[in-house]
Design a protein around this motif. Structure first.
Motif, PDB file in Angstrom:
ATOM      1  N   LEU A 156     -50.607  13.255  25.442  1.00  0.00           N
ATOM      2  CA  LEU A 156     -49.490  12.932  25.624  1.00  0.00           C
ATOM      3  C   LEU A 156     -49.121  11.314  24.576  1.00  0.00           C
ATOM      4  CD1 LEU A 156     -49.142  13.452  29.210  1.00  0.00           C
ATOM      5  CD2 LEU A 156     -47.493  14.253  27.710  1.00  0.00           C
ATOM      6  N   GLY A 157     -50.682  10.253  24.975  1.00  0.00           N
ATOM      7  CA  GLY A 157     -50.602   9.131  24.122  1.00  0.00           C
ATOM      8  C   GLY A 157     -50.409  10.029  22.502  1.00  0.00           C
ATOM      9  N   ARG A 158     -51.098  10.148  21.984  1.00  0.00           N
ATOM     10  CA  ARG A 158     -50.757  10.272  20.620  1.00  0.00           C
ATOM     11  C   ARG A 158     -49.720  11.256  20.365  1.00  0.00           C
ATOM     12  NH1 ARG A 158     -56.393  12.256  21.297  1.00  0.00           N
ATOM     13  NH2 ARG A 158     -55.465  14.329  21.757  1.00  0.00           N
ATOM     14  N   SER A 159     -48.812  12.043  21.134  1.00  0.00           N
ATOM     15  CA  SER A 159     -47.797  13.033  21.030  1.00  0.00           C
ATOM     16  C   SER A 159     -46.802  11.673  20.590  1.00  0.00           C
ATOM     17  CB  SER A 159     -47.437  13.358  22.066  1.00  0.00           C
ATOM     18  OG  SER A 159     -46.561  14.715  21.541  1.00  0.00           O
ATOM     19  N   VAL A 160     -46.695  10.706  21.971  1.00  0.00           N
ATOM     20  CA  VAL A 160     -45.583   9.910  22.181  1.00  0.00           C
ATOM     21  C   VAL A 160     -45.703   8.270  20.744  1.00  0.00           C
ATOM     22  CG1 VAL A 160     -45.113   7.241  23.510  1.00  0.00           C
ATOM     23  CG2 VAL A 160     -45.466  10.030  24.606  1.00  0.00           C
ATOM     24  N   GLU A 161     -46.875   8.250  20.311  1.00  0.00           N
ATOM     25  CA  GLU A 161     -46.917   7.538  19.604  1.00  0.00           C
ATOM     26  C   GLU A 161     -46.402   7.759  18.342  1.00  0.00           C
ATOM     27  OE1 GLU A 161     -48.346   3.790  17.894  1.00  0.00           O
ATOM     28  OE2 GLU A 161     -49.669   4.240  20.274  1.00  0.00           O
ATOM     29  N   GLN A 162     -46.584   9.507  17.845  1.00  0.00           N
ATOM     30  CA  GLN A 162     -46.398   9.704  16.334  1.00  0.00           C
ATOM     31  C   GLN A 162     -45.151  10.163  16.433  1.00  0.00           C
ATOM     32  OE1 GLN A 162     -48.576  13.343  16.625  1.00  0.00           O
ATOM     33  NE2 GLN A 162     -50.774  12.270  15.825  1.00  0.00           N
ATOM     34  N   ARG A 163     -44.696  10.081  18.033  1.00  0.00           N
ATOM     35  CA  ARG A 163     -42.499  10.195  17.684  1.00  0.00           C
ATOM     36  C   ARG A 163     -42.369   8.875  17.381  1.00  0.00           C
ATOM     37  NH1 ARG A 163     -38.994  13.248  21.284  1.00  0.00           N
ATOM     38  NH2 ARG A 163     -36.847  12.564  20.348  1.00  0.00           N
ATOM     39  N   ALA A 164     -42.617   7.972  18.127  1.00  0.00           N
ATOM     40  CA  ALA A 164     -42.338   6.712  17.970  1.00  0.00           C
ATOM     41  C   ALA A 164     -42.169   6.099  16.601  1.00  0.00           C
ATOM     42  CB  ALA A 164     -43.116   5.680  18.695  1.00  0.00           C
ATOM     43  N   GLU A 165     -43.116   6.912  15.804  1.00  0.00           N
ATOM     44  CA  GLU A 165     -43.072   6.177  15.086  1.00  0.00           C
ATOM     45  C   GLU A 165     -42.367   6.792  13.577  1.00  0.00           C
ATOM     46  OE1 GLU A 165     -47.115   7.104  13.540  1.00  0.00           O
ATOM     47  OE2 GLU A 165     -47.669   6.109  14.814  1.00  0.00           O
ATOM     48  N   ALA A 166     -41.856   7.653  14.172  1.00  0.00           N
ATOM     49  CA  ALA A 166     -41.408   9.112  13.423  1.00  0.00           C
ATOM     50  C   ALA A 166     -39.738   8.416  13.240  1.00  0.00           C
ATOM     51  CB  ALA A 166     -40.938  10.902  14.010  1.00  0.00           C
ATOM     52  N   ASP A 167     -39.166   7.959  14.822  1.00  0.00           N
ATOM     53  CA  ASP A 167     -38.080   7.804  15.240  1.00  0.00           C
ATOM     54  C   ASP A 167     -37.605   6.139  14.217  1.00  0.00           C
ATOM     55  OD1 ASP A 167     -37.633   9.587  16.979  1.00  0.00           O
ATOM     56  OD2 ASP A 167     -38.106   7.972  18.767  1.00  0.00           O
ATOM     57  N   VAL A 168     -39.239   5.083  13.736  1.00  0.00           N
ATOM     58  CA  VAL A 168     -38.692   3.665  13.042  1.00  0.00           C
ATOM     59  C   VAL A 168     -38.590   4.482  11.857  1.00  0.00           C
ATOM     60  CG1 VAL A 168     -39.788   1.822  12.440  1.00  0.00           C
ATOM     61  CG2 VAL A 168     -39.875   3.087  15.237  1.00  0.00           C
ATOM     62  N   ALA A 169     -38.978   5.230  11.804  1.00  0.00           N
ATOM     63  CA  ALA A 169     -38.945   6.102   9.938  1.00  0.00           C
ATOM     64  C   ALA A 169     -37.551   6.124   9.780  1.00  0.00           C
ATOM     65  CB  ALA A 169     -40.786   6.608  10.326  1.00  0.00           C
ATOM     66  N   ARG A 170     -37.480   7.201  10.534  1.00  0.00           N
ATOM     67  CA  ARG A 170     -36.144   7.955  10.752  1.00  0.00           C
ATOM     68  C   ARG A 170     -34.513   7.916  10.104  1.00  0.00           C
ATOM     69  NH1 ARG A 170     -35.964  10.677  15.195  1.00  0.00           N
ATOM     70  NH2 ARG A 170     -37.528  12.155  14.309  1.00  0.00           N
ATOM     71  N   PRO A 171     -34.753   5.967  10.435  1.00  0.00           N
ATOM     72  CA  PRO A 171     -33.313   4.696  10.115  1.00  0.00           C
ATOM     73  C   PRO A 171     -34.013   4.950   8.501  1.00  0.00           C
ATOM     74  CG  PRO A 171     -34.073   4.480  12.016  1.00  0.00           C
ATOM     75  CD  PRO A 171     -35.266   5.571  11.640  1.00  0.00           C
ATOM     76  N   VAL A 172     -34.983   4.314   8.683  1.00  0.00           N
ATOM     77  CA  VAL A 172     -35.726   3.739   6.727  1.00  0.00           C
ATOM     78  C   VAL A 172     -35.030   4.610   5.837  1.00  0.00           C
ATOM     79  CG1 VAL A 172     -37.295   2.750   5.410  1.00  0.00           C
ATOM     80  CG2 VAL A 172     -37.166   2.771   7.801  1.00  0.00           C
ATOM     81  N   GLN A 173     -35.889   5.960   5.856  1.00  0.00           N
ATOM     82  CA  GLN A 173     -35.673   6.881   5.431  1.00  0.00           C
ATOM     83  C   GLN A 173     -34.152   7.371   5.146  1.00  0.00           C
ATOM     84  OE1 GLN A 173     -37.439  10.634   7.295  1.00  0.00           O
ATOM     85  NE2 GLN A 173     -39.272   9.472   6.719  1.00  0.00           N
ATOM     86  N   ARG A 174     -33.337   7.462   5.964  1.00  0.00           N
ATOM     87  CA  ARG A 174     -31.999   8.002   6.154  1.00  0.00           C
ATOM     88  C   ARG A 174     -31.136   6.417   4.865  1.00  0.00           C
ATOM     89  NH1 ARG A 174     -31.056   9.491  11.492  1.00  0.00           N
ATOM     90  NH2 ARG A 174     -30.899   7.138  11.774  1.00  0.00           N
ATOM     91  N   SER A 175     -31.816   5.501   5.107  1.00  0.00           N
ATOM     92  CA  SER A 175     -30.712   4.422   4.203  1.00  0.00           C
ATOM     93  C   SER A 175     -31.160   4.189   2.804  1.00  0.00           C
ATOM     94  CB  SER A 175     -31.568   2.936   5.089  1.00  0.00           C
ATOM     95  OG  SER A 175     -30.838   1.828   3.759  1.00  0.00           O
ATOM     96  N   ALA A 176     -33.229   4.664   2.879  1.00  0.00           N
ATOM     97  CA  ALA A 176     -32.989   5.021   1.423  1.00  0.00           C
ATOM     98  C   ALA A 176     -32.476   6.434   0.404  1.00  0.00           C
ATOM     99  CB  ALA A 176     -34.550   6.106   0.890  1.00  0.00           C
ATOM    100  N   ARG A 177     -31.652   7.325   2.004  1.00  0.00           N
ATOM    101  CA  ARG A 177     -31.217   8.477   0.376  1.00  0.00           C
ATOM    102  C   ARG A 177     -29.990   7.899   0.606  1.00  0.00           C
ATOM    103  NH1 ARG A 177     -34.022  11.870   4.948  1.00  0.00           N
ATOM    104  NH2 ARG A 177     -31.937  11.155   6.405  1.00  0.00           N
ATOM    105  N   THR A 178     -29.299   7.339   1.503  1.00  0.00           N
ATOM    106  CA  THR A 178     -27.974   6.613   1.400  1.00  0.00           C
ATOM    107  C   THR A 178     -27.516   5.252   0.010  1.00  0.00           C
ATOM    108  OG1 THR A 178     -27.930   5.310   3.239  1.00  0.00           O
ATOM    109  CG2 THR A 178     -26.835   7.722   3.142  1.00  0.00           C
ATOM    110  N   GLY A 179     -28.793   4.819   0.010  1.00  0.00           N
ATOM    111  CA  GLY A 179     -29.052   3.359  -0.711  1.00  0.00           C
ATOM    112  C   GLY A 179     -27.856   3.267  -2.301  1.00  0.00           C
TER     113      GLY A 179
END
Length: 440
Positions: A417-440
């Motif tokens: 659970l701890g590893r999965s929550v950590e990975q989910r949090a990292e993915a949630d942080v990265a997702r807006p950055v990835q969207r910004s890079a695609r639209t920038g």
């Protein structure tokens, strides 16, 4: 300060095929129906006795604690169902539990659908042998899970202050049903307190406060009602709540947790594990350990749940408390992981992580092995005829090993659970950055 997330939407995840899902649902129903008339544990006798007393004397005179007033009313209704329908009182208890199992299942499906999580996760609740055994042994934990899921579902489908106030209604019934219901309040208070200390949300503590209005009001009303009996004073309900910890103060009341391992060192030859009630210092140590673990888990996870909705954050907090408490507290009973298992199904579905899925099921199967070795199918001919060889051979050594295995599986699940929550949090942080890079 950030407000708690309010969206329940997430990318749709694939699950099992509709045919497999339907087959699993049918199988779980058939197993439950086939054992609905079979007596489970001796606890069922107490339920029926409380029901008769409540009908004969009225709640105010019949109430004597251990379980709480709502349970007494449910048991009275169960006895009345048996009288009206002509079915046995044992079958009536299980019929009520089956209705609650079905309600839990339906609400799980509705919540996971709204969260766009895999619907197949409802099969954990419906088919894992631990949940099946809880049904056929006649425990009433499904009544708690139905109320818990009603509480979560209102938060999921409702919005704003009125939904939070309304969600408190099933929560109030849950708190006044069994002692474990009060731990849901502990989870909410811990969640609000951590949010305040971390200064992460100004609205989360207020939302929790609104959820607790109905439980507080029901407690006051029931206290006043019970106090109308000449047998009880104004604080009688409160006293019975406090006294639940002293009803059976074993280090482990048949629960294969860390205290079952410790208790083995103090158990006299020939005595059952639940007879070990001292040293007293372990009870205080267990309380401190449990509180520290609960607060630590919520404090660690809350910053990583920033993208989760209010209902998801609440579900995660409840899962943390109900998953930790049975394994670290003294006086825990063999069925006390039920609500934790139900709440963890919600979290596991949000994460959709195979490691979490596997270890959750493995832990529940380990808990089932303890239940089955203790009681088989219950106090009935099916157990005596088919399992007469098994029950006497659940030796102290076997129980000690079962406790070690159960604790190891629990630790593995916490790690997953701890590893999965950590990975989910990292993915949630990265997702807006990835969207910004695609639209920038």
């Amino acid at each position: 300060m950030n407000a708690p997330a309010t969206t329940d939407a997430a990318p749709r995840r694939r699950g099992v095929s509709p045919l497999v899902l339907a087959g699993g649902l049918l199988l779980g129903l058939v197993i439950r129906l086939s054992l609905i008339a079979e007596k489970g544990t001796a606890d069922m006798d107490s339920y029926i006795e409380w029901g008769h007393r409540t009908l004969d004397l009225g709640l105010t005179n019949a109430y004597s604690g251990i379980y709480f007033p709502v349970a007494y009313q449910v048991f009275a209704s169960t006895v009345r169902i048996a009288e009206i329908t002509g079915i046995s009182e044992i079958a009536a208890v299980k019929l009520v539990n089956l209705c609650c199992d079905l309600a839990t299942l339906a609400l799980l499906a509705l919540v996971l659908r709204r969260w766009r999580a895999p619907l197949s996760y409802i099969l954990i609740y419906w088919l894992n042998p631990f949940f099946l055994a809880i049904f056929w042994l006649g425990y009433v934990d499904a009544q708690m899970s139905a109320l818990l899921m009603a509480f979560v579902a209102i938060l999921v489908y409702g919005r704003g202050r009125w939904a939070e106030l309304l969600a408190g209604v099933p929560l109030a019934l849950l708190v006044m049903l069994k002692p474990q219901g009060a731990l849901v309040v502990v989870a909410l208070v811990a969640l609000a307190a951590v949010a305040l200390v971390q200064r992460r949300s100004a609205t989360l503590p207020l939302a929790v406060a609104r959820m607790l209005v109905a439980p507080a009001l029901l407690f006051v009303l029931l206290s006043a009602w019970i106090a109308t009996s000449p047998l009880h004073g104004p604080a009688y309900l409160l006293q019975t709540v406090v006294d639940t910890r002293s009803v059976m103060p074993s280090l482990s009341a048949n629960m294969p947790n860390i205290w079952a391992i410790v208790a083995e060192a103090y158990r006299a030859p020939g005595d059952p594990i639940w007879s070990v009630m001292t040293p007293d210092v372990y009870h205080d140590l267990a309380t401190l350990l449990t509180l520290a673990a609960v607060v630590g888990a919520i404090a660690w996870s809350l910053p990583r749940l920033a993208s989760w909705s209010l209902s998801q954050q609440v579900s995660a907090a409840v899962a943390a408390v109900m998953l930790i408490y049975p394994m670290t507290a003294t006086a825990a009973h063999e069925n006390h992981l039920f609500l934790g298992g139900t709440a963890t199904v919600l979290v596991a579905a949000i994460l959709a992580d195979t490691r979490v899925l596997v270890w959750l099921n493995v832990l529940l199967v380990a808990q089932f092995a303890n239940l089955f070795a203790l009681y088989g199918f219950g106090l009935n001919d099916l157990s005596s005829d088919a399992l007469g060889w098994l029950l006497p051979n659940y030796t102290p050594t076997a129980r000690f090993v079962a406790a070690i295995v159960s604790v190891a599986c629990w630790l593995a699940l916490l790690g997953a659970l701890g590893r999965s929550v950590e990975q989910r949090a990292e993915a949630d942080v990265a997702r807006p950055v990835q969207r910004s890079a695609r639209t920038g």
